[in-house]
Design an enzyme around this catalytic site. Sequence first.
Site, short mmCIF file in Angstrom:
data_model
loop_
_atom_site.label_atom_id
_atom_site.label_comp_id
_atom_site.label_asym_id
_atom_site.label_seq_id
_atom_site.Cartn_x
_atom_site.Cartn_y
_atom_site.Cartn_z
N LYS A 1 0.02 -0.41 3.11
CA LYS A 1 1.40 0.06 3.17
C LYS A 1 2.00 0.18 1.76
O LYS A 1 2.61 1.19 1.42
CB LYS A 1 2.27 -0.89 4.02
CG LYS A 1 3.73 -0.56 3.87
CD LYS A 1 4.71 -1.42 4.62
CE LYS A 1 6.05 -1.24 3.89
NZ LYS A 1 7.22 -1.62 4.65
N GLN B 1 -9.48 -7.14 0.98
CA GLN B 1 -9.54 -8.57 1.33
C GLN B 1 -8.46 -9.34 0.54
O GLN B 1 -7.44 -8.77 0.23
CB GLN B 1 -10.94 -9.14 1.05
CG GLN B 1 -12.04 -8.62 1.97
CD GLN B 1 -12.56 -7.24 1.62
OE1 GLN B 1 -12.96 -6.99 0.51
NE2 GLN B 1 -12.57 -6.34 2.59
N GLY C 1 -9.37 -2.95 6.48
CA GLY C 1 -8.62 -2.09 7.40
C GLY C 1 -7.20 -2.06 6.88
O GLY C 1 -6.49 -3.06 6.97
N HIS C 2 -6.83 -0.96 6.24
CA HIS C 2 -5.51 -0.86 5.61
C HIS C 2 -4.64 0.10 6.40
O HIS C 2 -4.94 1.28 6.49
CB HIS C 2 -5.67 -0.39 4.14
CG HIS C 2 -6.41 -1.38 3.28
ND1 HIS C 2 -6.64 -1.19 1.95
CD2 HIS C 2 -6.94 -2.61 3.58
CE1 HIS C 2 -7.30 -2.24 1.46
NE2 HIS C 2 -7.48 -3.10 2.44
N ASP D 1 -5.30 -8.66 4.83
CA ASP D 1 -4.33 -8.14 5.80
C ASP D 1 -2.89 -8.43 5.43
O ASP D 1 -2.02 -8.57 6.29
CB ASP D 1 -4.62 -8.69 7.22
CG ASP D 1 -6.01 -8.33 7.69
OD1 ASP D 1 -6.52 -7.27 7.28
OD2 ASP D 1 -6.59 -9.11 8.47
N LYS E 1 -1.54 -4.47 2.12
CA LYS E 1 -1.88 -3.75 0.89
C LYS E 1 -1.77 -2.23 1.08
O LYS E 1 -1.20 -1.54 0.23
CB LYS E 1 -3.32 -4.10 0.45
CG LYS E 1 -3.50 -5.57 0.12
CD LYS E 1 -4.94 -5.90 -0.18
CE LYS E 1 -5.86 -5.89 1.02
NZ LYS E 1 -5.63 -6.95 2.00
#
Length: 424
Positions: free
Chosen positions: A21, A225, A43-44, A16, A19
């Site tokens: 963005k 991750q 969850g990007h 988190d 990455k």
Amino acid sequence: MNKGKVDALLGIVFGDEGKGKVVDVFTPGYDVVARFAGGPNAGHTIIFEGKKFVLRSIPSGIFDEGKINIIGNGCVIAPDLFMAEAMELETAGYSIKDRLHISKRAHLILPTHRVLDRAYEAAKGKAKVGTTGKGIGPTYSEKASRTGLRVGDILEGFTAKYQALKARHEQILKDLNYTDYDITAEEEAWLKGIEYMRQFPLTDTEVELNEVLKAGKNVLAEGAQGTLLDIDHGTYPFVSSSNTVSGGVCTGLGVAPNTIGEIFGIFKAYSTRVGSGPFPVELFDETGDKLREIGHEYGAVTGRNRRCGWLDMVALKYAIMVNGVTQLIMMKADVLDTFPTIRVCVAYEKDGVTLNHMPYNTEGWNAVYKDFPGWQTDLTKMTSPAEFPAELNDYIKFIEQETGVPVTIVSVGPDRAQTINMEK
Ligand code: GDP
Ligand code: IMO
Ligand code: MG
């Protein structure tokens, strides 16, 4: 970026880091963007022009219409979740079917893998990993025990293979006395997902990637991750189940080590962790709550509270070492805008012993801090490092001196536009 090379952008803490963005911002400079590990546990978040997307399995280079995106062999994929994610992009007007290629060697997450994930967690009692519940551990375990189902199997005798694996899982669940589950609806959506996946190029992505490199084009490998969640180098057993470090780029995409170019190591100006496991910098006080509130530190996948603390240089240096990081990217600097004092963990201490390097087990170690004056300035509208307050420059300089790696990007807000290149 390097022609004929694979550059990697890797989370170097507990995930988190932002990455998604930065991959989105970097994509115009690359020909191909590829995920090499993980699955829908990721969850990007990507935000631009007032729109927000959270990608789980699809690479964050997908918004640049001309670019090929690859889900590599090191990934695991849940067809139902993939279909939902892909359809959201199609509904938003992105054409993706011809330019999102999926490795035949990637493993499929079955609905029963998700039940097994829950069953194994339940059996662990207090020692739960706090997984995302997406079946990641059981799917990678099955890969290692050579019983898994792969994307290529969709094209070869799929139904019989699926039924056999499902039956095996049902037997394991019965043996575990974990029978209170119903996958009927999930399985229906999952099988629809399998049919939907047939519309995408299911290919030998390792061959494709090597051809791209031979043609002098460049590839951006998008990590999932972070290093401290890596199966080998993270805080085992409180980790995910894949190699999230730079070595995983080679195995997860089928590219040789001598094709690797830059290694971008991405971290936040402070620390977060979601799920269980040791976290020496964790703050249990109102400062931790303030970081969570200002940083909106709630999981993009599970909505869980992220645990918050100050930046951990001990962990950062370890991650830089195992990844060979060549450039650092510092995210969410703006979250620290209102703090009068900013702390950095520079060592660990336990029973009078001080450590400057990451121990085998970080459980029970306490953070030793160095304090910095906060900048107490709004960074969010800044567009150039020339505008940075002196306190922020000192903070960055300290990180560079301690790690020996330059900080080349500083992010001051969630939008694509709030990304500052330090070299300009
Ligand atoms: P990833 O998994 O590494 O892609 O990161 P996530 O998307 O899970 O979490 C990063 C969160 O921080 C997202 O909600 C982003 O929109 C947000 N974000 C990214 N960069 C910045 C930044 O510089 N400032 C702030 N305030 N938020 C950011
Ligand atoms: P991105 O790519 C943060 C954590 C889970 C749990 C542990 C194992 O968005 O940075 P798993 O479901 O993988 O078996 O869970 O790893 N975890 C993440 N934490 N960001 C992620 O991905 C994560 N993916 C897994 O919370 O502690
Ligand atoms: Mg995330």
